[in-house]
Design a protein around this motif. Structure first.
Motif, short mmCIF file in Angstrom:
data_model
loop_
_atom_site.label_atom_id
_atom_site.label_comp_id
_atom_site.label_asym_id
_atom_site.label_seq_id
_atom_site.Cartn_x
_atom_site.Cartn_y
_atom_site.Cartn_z
N ILE A 146 -6.14 -3.36 3.61
CA ILE A 146 -5.28 -2.38 2.94
C ILE A 146 -4.82 -2.94 1.59
N ALA A 147 -4.47 -4.23 1.62
CA ALA A 147 -4.04 -4.85 0.37
C ALA A 147 -5.17 -4.81 -0.65
N GLN A 148 -6.40 -5.05 -0.15
CA GLN A 148 -7.56 -5.04 -1.05
C GLN A 148 -7.82 -3.64 -1.59
N VAL A 149 -7.73 -2.64 -0.66
CA VAL A 149 -7.94 -1.25 -1.08
C VAL A 149 -6.87 -0.86 -2.10
N ARG A 150 -5.63 -1.29 -1.80
CA ARG A 150 -4.53 -0.96 -2.71
C ARG A 150 -4.75 -1.61 -4.07
N HIS A 151 -5.26 -2.83 -4.03
CA HIS A 151 -5.55 -3.55 -5.27
C HIS A 151 -6.58 -2.76 -6.09
N ILE A 152 -7.61 -2.27 -5.40
CA ILE A 152 -8.64 -1.50 -6.09
C ILE A 152 -8.05 -0.17 -6.57
N MET A 153 -7.22 0.45 -5.71
CA MET A 153 -6.58 1.70 -6.13
C MET A 153 -5.71 1.47 -7.36
N ASP A 154 -5.02 0.34 -7.35
CA ASP A 154 -4.18 0.01 -8.50
C ASP A 154 -5.03 -0.08 -9.76
N GLN A 155 -6.19 -0.69 -9.60
CA GLN A 155 -7.05 -0.86 -10.77
C GLN A 155 -7.61 0.48 -11.23
N ILE A 156 -7.94 1.34 -10.24
CA ILE A 156 -8.43 2.67 -10.62
C ILE A 156 -7.30 3.44 -11.32
N THR A 157 -6.07 3.24 -10.80
CA THR A 157 -4.93 3.89 -11.43
C THR A 157 -4.77 3.42 -12.87
N GLN A 158 -5.08 2.14 -13.08
CA GLN A 158 -4.98 1.64 -14.46
C GLN A 158 -5.98 2.36 -15.36
N VAL A 159 -7.18 2.61 -14.80
CA VAL A 159 -8.19 3.33 -15.59
C VAL A 159 -7.65 4.72 -15.93
N MET A 160 -7.04 5.37 -14.91
CA MET A 160 -6.51 6.71 -15.17
C MET A 160 -5.34 6.65 -16.14
N ALA A 161 -4.50 5.63 -15.97
CA ALA A 161 -3.35 5.52 -16.86
C ALA A 161 -3.84 5.37 -18.30
#
Lengths: 221, 823
Positions: free
Chosen positions: B687-702
């Protein structure tokens, strides 16, 4: 002598509220080639309206103007522009230089619009004639009022027009500068044999022209 | 030619005078945001395409979850083709005190048949052969996460291996972000010694084939009729369809996000084109007076727009290139994947979109210049020719519509997003208009500069409403990605009780059950609930055979093309909820309970008869209930549960989930060491890894939405410029009448404070509304927006807009009034 400008029963009406207001009444006259005509009158007498009609900048309510024998108002907007480009030069009270172009580029403008090849050298020569060789690369905002009007004169004469229309050319200048500009304009006018049609409220200036046309409340008097 | 040169000169001069700045800025932002997304997606797509041939390491691959019969290999050899076998499975890799779930692949000499592996440590080179016995090659992720170095020894199952090399460029694996598990390559002859290959293990068997294309085609033809249900033939055409479709969806979504910046850029272009027209009326009149024809005037300005567009497109593409490079650098998984350089097509697409925006929003204002009356040289009071408003907005909307459809890739999505966005803009715009008018009408008992400010706001109410909406849109995107996102995450996390399971144990063999119970008892952990699992493939619904071709939706195709996990039990798990039908009828056998989501995807209804193929045997049973499953409950869940008599005789394994308290973390590793074939998955870490990736995808969107925010500022800037002449004149008159700089500053700041506050209020409202929609309909969680979003939105809006406005107008208070009035 041949007639270069012929005004026939020129009338201009505008709407003032709902009521038509006639600002020029049936003006008819002829200007011979090489002649200089001063259009005189008080503020609001219709001088600028008449000049606009003579140059084809505006359309009359009735009547016609023949410029070099061509009926101006039988032409469309582009046709009149083309004819102006071929026959006329202009000097305005507010100089009307393009602020984005240098003095030289402003003078080149009418030549470039005609597709003249050596526009730059001809414009430089014209600037030399008005004594502004050294200021060619300056933008209008960096020139004094007198200098700007001299650039406008260079632009007006660079195409060697048959007719020069001048609207209050000294209106924005102090007396001394205005006098210098007028001397220059009349000198270039003489040198090129241009017909001059000058709008002014200055009697002294008008008297330096070969003929005067007085307007009062839109009527030639 | 002369006109072109004149255009260039005018462009150059106008550029120096700052006339084009805002238009250029808006266009650069639009092209920049579109090219960022396009170039970014192109690199990922290219990586997929480049990988396609090496992706399967061969020309043809037969994949199965069971050992492959030797007839396939014999057939391939009979066709004169080369073959090599590989087996892959998930397992824990242990180094010192740590273990990490990895994807192990055991390969035979000759692997890969196509493509080359690059390995290295200090220097990189193509691999010559496969790992020696007793050694493994591992990828960068494993080295980094286990703090491992080439030369160290790791445990895999019962065997110890020396890490002989780092895999630099892999074969047979997708790009980084799609596979979370690190990869380990070992020699096939070491596999048996690990003890990991047992009945029920999750091993994928592959026979890789390569050779002459005609022979490969002949083999494909021959085998296609011989394959059993769990065997698949893959060639490059089949490579990673799910990633391709995910990429397309992501690209379309990001493309639409980028278009929000383009809409605002369009508004800024429209405002600045109008200002450009206003400021060039005199020049046009002079040119018309000097003989310029309408066509010449139009060409003169059109060339300027074309040249400016070219410059903006180039700058925008450069900005897009730099931004996507930065994004890829910051997204760890992508940086590791060494993506190829992007092609030019996305840049061309962004460029065309940029030109479309320029012409959609600036063309009709520009057409006005052609019709300027030459009489204006004598009578300056003559205004600009009136544009056809309906035509102007119609053209702009048409361009936007086409762009949205182009970037969305589907009529439905394009229209939905454009419609939603325009409706939102219209509602916010209408509200802004009403509020400004209302404030002007009712706030009359104010100090003079406030009253004056309100009058100004009302006087330019259309422009001001547009500014409010533009800034609100940018602010909303940012608030959504910051505050609302964290509220949603908290909402999701709060749903999980603190003792929610954090470990999955899979692949427990039937004879290991007692060992597992003993282990839990020894470790003083609650007795686990071991659930049986049998793998089977759905082959018919109501006796009608189903296969991949029966469905168009990729998810449905994937579900019927693969085996999935079935279970059997007497009682429904307490964390499942019966939606319809009844759980096992006491007297009834041969019943199935299906998860409602998969039932919907596959078109399964209560009462349907489903036929499954399990290890070559078939059984048919009736669907007697549909269940709702909390997938994010961290517990073991199954799509399909059968009555026990249906499945209990089939070979299978057991799995369970349990909560491992933080002080007993070692117990998880001990279980993995005690039963090497058993896989203990740290779901918390995943979950932490998925969240880390989600965070990074969010950065792309941001980053994409930052373009929206900047475009909002471009609109503000354009709107400020649009009213600049009037503001300048007003400031001069006020100063002449005795207003000091202090008064003017307060006047301007009051205007911007209202605009900024309204923008912030709308931004916060929009973000909360969208957050609620996401929570309610997508995530299905309660949504409690943090109240801090309102002050952050309103005060943030006030602060940024006031600052921007102050920067844009501060010079007005120092200009000598006479100079302005003379003009």
């Amino acid at each position: 002598m041949t007639a270069i400008v012929q005004a026939v029963e020129l009338t201009k009406q505008v709407l003032s509220g709902d009521q038509p207001l006639t600002i020029l009444h049936h003006a008819s006259f002829t200007v011979e080639a090489g002649e200089s005509l001063a259009i005189l009158g008080a503020s609001g007498s219709g001088k600028s309206t008449l000049l606009g009609l003579l140059a084809g900048l505006d359309i009359p309510s009735s009547g016609s103007v023949l410029l070099n024998g061509i009926d101006l108002f039988a032409l469309d907007e582009d046709g009149r522009a083309k004819l102006r480009g071929e026959l006329a030069g202009f000097v305005f009270q507010s100089f009307q230089l393009l602020p984005a172009l240098s003095a030289l580029e402003n003078v080149m403008l009418p030549l470039e619009l005609r597709g003249v090849v050596n526009a730059a050298s001809r414009a430089a020569e014209s600037l030399r004639q008005v004594g502004l060789s050294a200021r060619g690369h300056h933008l209008p905002k960096h020139l004094s009022g007198g200098e700007q009007q001299r650039v406008a004169l260079a632009r007006a004469f660079v195409t060697q027009p048959k007719i020069l229309f001048a609207d209050e050319p000294t209106g924005n200048l102090d007396a001394a500068t205005g006098a210098q500009v007028i001397e220059l304009m009349l000198e270039l006018n003489r040198a090129q044999g241009t017909t001059l049609i000058l709008v002014t409220h200055d009697e002294a200036l008008a008297n330096r022209c070969s003929r005067q046309l007085k307007l009062s409340a839109g009527k030639v008097v | 030619m002369n006109i072109l040169r004149l255009s260039f000169n005018l462009l150059r001069r106008d550029w120096r005078a700052g006339e084009w700045r805002v238009l250029l800025l808006a266009l650069v932002l639009a092209v920049g945001s579109l090219s960022t997304v396009g170039l970014f997606a192109d690199r990922v797509r290219q990586a997929l395409q480049q990988e396609a041939t090496s992706l399967i390491g061969s020309d043809l691959r037969i994949t199965s979850t069971r050992p492959l019969p030797s007839i396939y290999q014999n057939s391939a050899k009979a066709h004169g083709l080369y073959t090599v076998e590989s087996r892959s499975f998930p397992s824990m890799v242990a180094f010192r005190e740590q273990t990490l779930l990895s994807e192990i692949q055991a390969v035979e000499p000759g692997y890969p048949l196509r493509g080359k592996l690059t390995i290295g440590d200090s220097s990189e080179h193509d691999a010559n052969g496969i790992p020696e016995r007793g050694t493994v090659w591992v990828d960068e992720r494993l080295l980094r996460r286990l703090d491992l170095k080439v030369g160290n020894e790791v445990n895999i199952g019962d065997q110890r291996f020396n890490v002989a090399a780092r895999i630099v460029k892999d074969i047979d694996q997708s790009i980084g972000f799609s596979s979370f598990a690190p990869r380990v390559l070992m020699n096939m002859r070491d596999l048996a010694s690990t003890g990991l290959q047992q009945e029920g293990s999750r091993i994928t068997y592959r026979l890789m084939v390569a050779g002459e294309a005609t022979k490969v085609a002949a083999l494909r033809e021959e085998l296609s009729n011989k394959l059993s249900g769990n065997e698949r033939l893959e060639d490059v055409r089949d490579a990673r369809p799910e990633i391709r479709s995910a990429l397309e969806r992501a690209e379309h979504f990001l493309g639409l996000a980028a278009l929000t910046a383009a809409i605002l850029a369009g508004a800024a272009i429209l405002l600045s084109a109008r200002r450009f027209v206003q400021r060039h009326l005199d020049s046009c009149a002079v040119m018309r007076c000097l003989g310029a024809q309408q066509g010449q005037v139009l060409r003169l300005f059109m060339y300027q727009f074309l040249l400016l567009g070219l410059f903006a497109v180039l700058l925008g593409c450069l900005l897009g290139y730099a931004t996507q490079a930065a994004l890829i650098f910051f997204v760890e998984a992508m940086r590791d994947a060494a993506l190829p350089q992007p092609g030019v097509l996305p840049a061309i697409k962004a460029g065309i979109s940029g030109y479309a925006l320029l012409f959609g929003f600036a063309f009709l204002p520009l057409l006005q210049l052609r019709k300027v009356s030459p009489l204006r040289v004598l009578r300056r009071e003559l205004g600009a020719p009136q544009p056809n408003t309906l035509l102007a907005y119609g053209l702009a909307m048409l361009v936007l519509g086409v762009l949205f459809l182009w970037h969305a890739g589907s009529l439905e999505l394009g229209f939905a997003v454009l419609g939603g966005l325009l409706a939102g803009l219209a509602i916010f715009g209408g509200l802004a208009w009403l509020i400004l008018i209302g404030l002007g009408a009712y706030l009359t008992n104010l100090t003079s500069y406030w009253r004056h400010a309100m009058n100004n706001l009302v006087r330019h109410v259309r422009n001001n409403a547009l500014q409010v909406v533009a800034l609100a849109l940018g602010g909303m995107a940012l608030l959504l990605l910051t505050l609302v996102r964290s509220d949603l995450l908290h909402g999701w996390q709060d749903k999980l009780p603190p003792d929610a399971p954090n470990r999955f144990v899979v692949n427990i063999q039937p004879d290991q059950r007692q060992q597992v119970f003993d282990f839990f008892s020894r470790e003083r952990l609650p007795k686990p609930h071991l659930m049986p699992m049998v793998r089977g493939r759905l082959v018919a619904i109501n006796d009608i055979p189903v296969n991949g071709d029966s469905y168009s939706e990729p998810r449905a195709r994937g579900l019927v093309e693969r085996e999935f996990n079935l279970s059997y039990m007497e009682q429904m798990p307490e964390w499942n909820e019966l939606v319809s039908g009844t759980w096992w009828d006491i007297n009834g056998n041969g019943q199935l309970s299906v998860e409602e989501g998969i039932a919907q995807t596959l078109g399964i209804y209560l009462g349907d008869m489903l036929t499954y193929d399990v290890a070559g045997s078939r059984f048919t049973a009736q669907v007697t209930s549909l269940r709702k499953v909390q997938w994010d409950s961290m517990r073991v869940n199954f799509f399909v549960i059968a009555t026990p008599e249906l499945l209990s005789d089939f070979p299978g394994s057991y799995l369970t989930s349990f909560f491992l308290p933080p002080d007993k973390v070692r117990a998880g590793d001990n279980l993995a060491l005690e039963l090497p074939n058993v896989l203990v998955i740290d779901t918390g870490a995943i979950i932490a890894q998925v969240r880390h990736i989600m965070d990074q995808i969010t950065q792309v969107m941001a980053a994409v939405f930052l373009f929206t925010l900047f475009s909002g500022f471009a609109v503000l800037y354009a709107a400020l410029l649009a009213t600049q002449d009037e503001r300048t004149f007003e400031a001069a008159v006020l100063r002449t009448l005795g207003a000091d700089g202090y008064y003017l500053r307060r006047l301007h700041l009051a205007e911007f404070t209202v605009l900024g506050g309204l923008s912030g209020l709308f931004a916060a409202s929009g973000a909360v509304l969208l957050g609620w929609v996401l929570a309610r309909f997508v995530l299905e969680i309660p949504f409690q927006p943090s109240p801090v979003i309102w002050p952050v939105g309103v005060l943030g809006g006030m602060a940024t807009v006031t600052l921007a406005g102050w920067l844009g107008t501060r010079w007005l208070t120092v200009l000598p009034p006479l100079a302005i009035l003379r003009e």
